[in-house]
Design a protein around this motif. Structure first.
Motif, PDB file in Angstrom:
ATOM      1  N   ILE A  98      98.152   2.819  80.603  1.00 25.37           N
ATOM      2  CA  ILE A  98      97.044   3.270  79.756  1.00 25.37           C
ATOM      3  C   ILE A  98      97.584   4.143  78.640  1.00 25.37           C
ATOM      4  O   ILE A  98      98.391   5.043  78.883  1.00 25.37           O
ATOM      5  N   ARG A  99      97.153   3.867  77.418  1.00 27.34           N
ATOM      6  CA  ARG A  99      97.510   4.693  76.261  1.00 27.34           C
ATOM      7  C   ARG A  99      96.205   5.184  75.640  1.00 27.34           C
ATOM      8  O   ARG A  99      95.340   4.389  75.289  1.00 27.34           O
ATOM      9  N   LEU A 100      96.097   6.503  75.527  1.00 31.47           N
ATOM     10  CA  LEU A 100      94.873   7.119  75.028  1.00 31.47           C
ATOM     11  C   LEU A 100      94.948   7.419  73.538  1.00 31.47           C
ATOM     12  O   LEU A 100      96.028   7.664  72.995  1.00 31.47           O
ATOM     13  N   ALA A 101      93.781   7.464  72.913  1.00 34.52           N
ATOM     14  CA  ALA A 101      93.695   7.881  71.511  1.00 34.52           C
ATOM     15  C   ALA A 101      93.953   9.387  71.416  1.00 34.52           C
ATOM     16  O   ALA A 101      94.613   9.854  70.493  1.00 34.52           O
ATOM     17  N   GLU A 102      93.416  10.147  72.371  1.00 35.09           N
ATOM     18  CA  GLU A 102      93.585  11.609  72.425  1.00 35.09           C
ATOM     19  C   GLU A 102      94.202  11.969  73.766  1.00 35.09           C
ATOM     20  O   GLU A 102      93.992  11.290  74.758  1.00 35.09           O
ATOM     21  N   MET A 107      98.552  14.436  78.572  1.00 35.16           N
ATOM     22  CA  MET A 107      99.236  13.133  78.572  1.00 35.16           C
ATOM     23  C   MET A 107      98.495  12.159  77.658  1.00 35.16           C
ATOM     24  O   MET A 107      97.281  12.144  77.623  1.00 35.16           O
ATOM     25  N   ARG A 108      99.278  11.354  76.953  1.00 42.75           N
ATOM     26  CA  ARG A 108      98.690  10.296  76.131  1.00 42.75           C
ATOM     27  C   ARG A 108      98.978   8.918  76.710  1.00 42.75           C
ATOM     28  O   ARG A 108      98.285   7.964  76.416  1.00 42.75           O
ATOM     29  N   GLU A 109     100.031   8.803  77.517  1.00 35.30           N
ATOM     30  CA  GLU A 109     100.364   7.505  78.109  1.00 35.30           C
ATOM     31  C   GLU A 109     100.802   7.717  79.555  1.00 35.30           C
ATOM     32  O   GLU A 109     101.614   8.592  79.854  1.00 35.30           O
ATOM     33  N   PHE A 110     100.236   6.899  80.441  1.00 34.29           N
ATOM     34  CA  PHE A 110     100.541   7.012  81.857  1.00 34.29           C
ATOM     35  C   PHE A 110     100.162   5.705  82.537  1.00 34.29           C
ATOM     36  O   PHE A 110      99.528   4.831  81.946  1.00 34.29           O
ATOM     37  N   SER A 111     100.564   5.571  83.787  1.00 34.36           N
ATOM     38  CA  SER A 111     100.193   4.388  84.556  1.00 34.36           C
ATOM     39  C   SER A 111      99.400   4.823  85.776  1.00 34.36           C
ATOM     40  O   SER A 111      99.528   5.950  86.258  1.00 34.36           O
ATOM     41  N   VAL A 137     110.997  15.354  85.683  1.00 37.59           N
ATOM     42  CA  VAL A 137     110.305  14.227  86.313  1.00 37.59           C
ATOM     43  C   VAL A 137     108.905  14.109  85.713  1.00 37.59           C
ATOM     44  O   VAL A 137     108.319  15.101  85.291  1.00 37.59           O
ATOM     45  N   PRO A 138     108.369  12.895  85.683  1.00 36.03           N
ATOM     46  CA  PRO A 138     107.011  12.723  85.146  1.00 36.03           C
ATOM     47  C   PRO A 138     105.982  13.418  86.033  1.00 36.03           C
ATOM     48  O   PRO A 138     106.145  13.502  87.252  1.00 36.03           O
ATOM     49  N   ARG A 139     104.920  13.904  85.390  1.00 37.60           N
ATOM     50  CA  ARG A 139     103.808  14.439  86.172  1.00 37.60           C
ATOM     51  C   ARG A 139     103.183  13.289  86.952  1.00 37.60           C
ATOM     52  O   ARG A 139     103.124  12.160  86.458  1.00 37.60           O
ATOM     53  N   SER A 140     102.725  13.591  88.152  1.00 38.12           N
ATOM     54  CA  SER A 140     102.105  12.558  88.981  1.00 38.12           C
ATOM     55  C   SER A 140     101.074  13.214  89.882  1.00 38.12           C
ATOM     56  O   SER A 140     101.195  14.389  90.223  1.00 38.12           O
ATOM     57  N   THR A 141     100.068  12.431  90.217  1.00 32.60           N
ATOM     58  CA  THR A 141      99.012  12.934  91.084  1.00 32.60           C
ATOM     59  C   THR A 141      98.229  11.756  91.648  1.00 32.60           C
ATOM     60  O   THR A 141      98.419  10.604  91.237  1.00 32.60           O
ATOM     61  N   GLU A 164     105.359  14.429  75.394  1.00 34.17           N
ATOM     62  CA  GLU A 164     104.532  15.351  76.181  1.00 34.17           C
ATOM     63  C   GLU A 164     105.169  15.698  77.527  1.00 34.17           C
ATOM     64  O   GLU A 164     104.958  16.790  78.057  1.00 34.17           O
ATOM     65  N   LEU A 165     105.959  14.780  78.082  1.00 32.50           N
ATOM     66  CA  LEU A 165     106.663  15.049  79.336  1.00 32.50           C
ATOM     67  C   LEU A 165     107.623  16.222  79.162  1.00 32.50           C
ATOM     68  O   LEU A 165     107.659  17.133  79.987  1.00 32.50           O
ATOM     69  N   LEU A 166     108.373  16.207  78.079  1.00 31.46           N
ATOM     70  CA  LEU A 166     109.313  17.299  77.806  1.00 31.46           C
ATOM     71  C   LEU A 166     108.573  18.610  77.581  1.00 31.46           C
ATOM     72  O   LEU A 166     108.930  19.646  78.141  1.00 31.46           O
ATOM     73  N   GLU A 167     107.520  18.559  76.761  1.00 32.03           N
ATOM     74  CA  GLU A 167     106.757  19.768  76.438  1.00 32.03           C
ATOM     75  C   GLU A 167     106.124  20.384  77.679  1.00 32.03           C
ATOM     76  O   GLU A 167     106.118  21.604  77.827  1.00 32.03           O
TER      77      GLU A 167
END
Length: 181
Positions: A98-102, A107-111, A137-141, A164-167
């Motif tokens: 999923i890629r978000l506009a905002e 996060m703007r892109e995640f699976s 590591v990527p955020r996950s939940t 955004e992962l780095l930030e």
């Protein structure tokens, strides 16, 4: 389906429900996807080809528009089937990139995928252990997913490798090297 024959029946989870289901109360956040019929047709085509070939193959044209609803806000998004192997599209619980506009929760892109495709708790546990050691590591939940009004159950969300992962982990912007199978 075969040329000249009637189209295969639509997957029920892609057909919108007039009165949407709500997930069972479990304390997790809920994410809702509203997938229009034109997008559902593309997703079904990608899935059918994957089931026939034993592997998911797609190109940029297989990324489709949808609507993302979470935390009381709606926004446009694009999504596609996620993964390489058909465990991501077996049954009714498909995996999506999923890629978000905002941005949502930074996060703007995640699976999102059924936890089974990530070893249930295993992937999350490895992420948490690495995070404790300050490994990037990527955020996950885990969260509830509702698709076109159908409560799909608990899914595993994993952030995609983006700036955004780095930030989010207090790192300076720099190159991210990802292994490509």
């Amino acid at each position: 389906w075969f040329p000249g024959c009637a189209p295969a029946p639509r997957h029920p989870e892609l057909v919108p429900r007039a009165a949407g289901e709500r997930p069972r109360e479990n304390g997790l956040a809920t994410l809702e996807l509203v997938i229009p019929e034109s997008s559902a047709v593309v997703l079904e085509r990608v899935r059918a080809a994957a089931m026939e070939q034993g592997i998911i193959t797609q190109d940029d044209a297989d990324t489709v528009p949808a609507e993302f609803v979470a935390d009381g806000a709606r926004q446009p998004c694009t999504l596609r089937i996620k993964g390489d192997w058909i465990d991501h599209v077996e049954g009714a619980r498909w995996s999506y990139r999923i890629r978000l506009a905002e941005s949502w929760r930074g996060m703007r892109e995640f699976s999102i995928q059924a936890p089974k495709t990530r070893g249930y708790l295993w992937e999350w546990l490895v992420h948490e252990a690495a995070r404790q050691e300050r490994v990037l590591v990527p955020r996950s939940t885990f969260l509830n997913v509702v698709q076109n009004g159908h409560a799909m159950g608990v899914y595993f969300l994993e952030e995609h490798f983006e700036k955004e992962l780095l930030e989010s982990q207090g790192r300076r912007e720099g190159p991210i090297v990802v292994w490509d199978e």
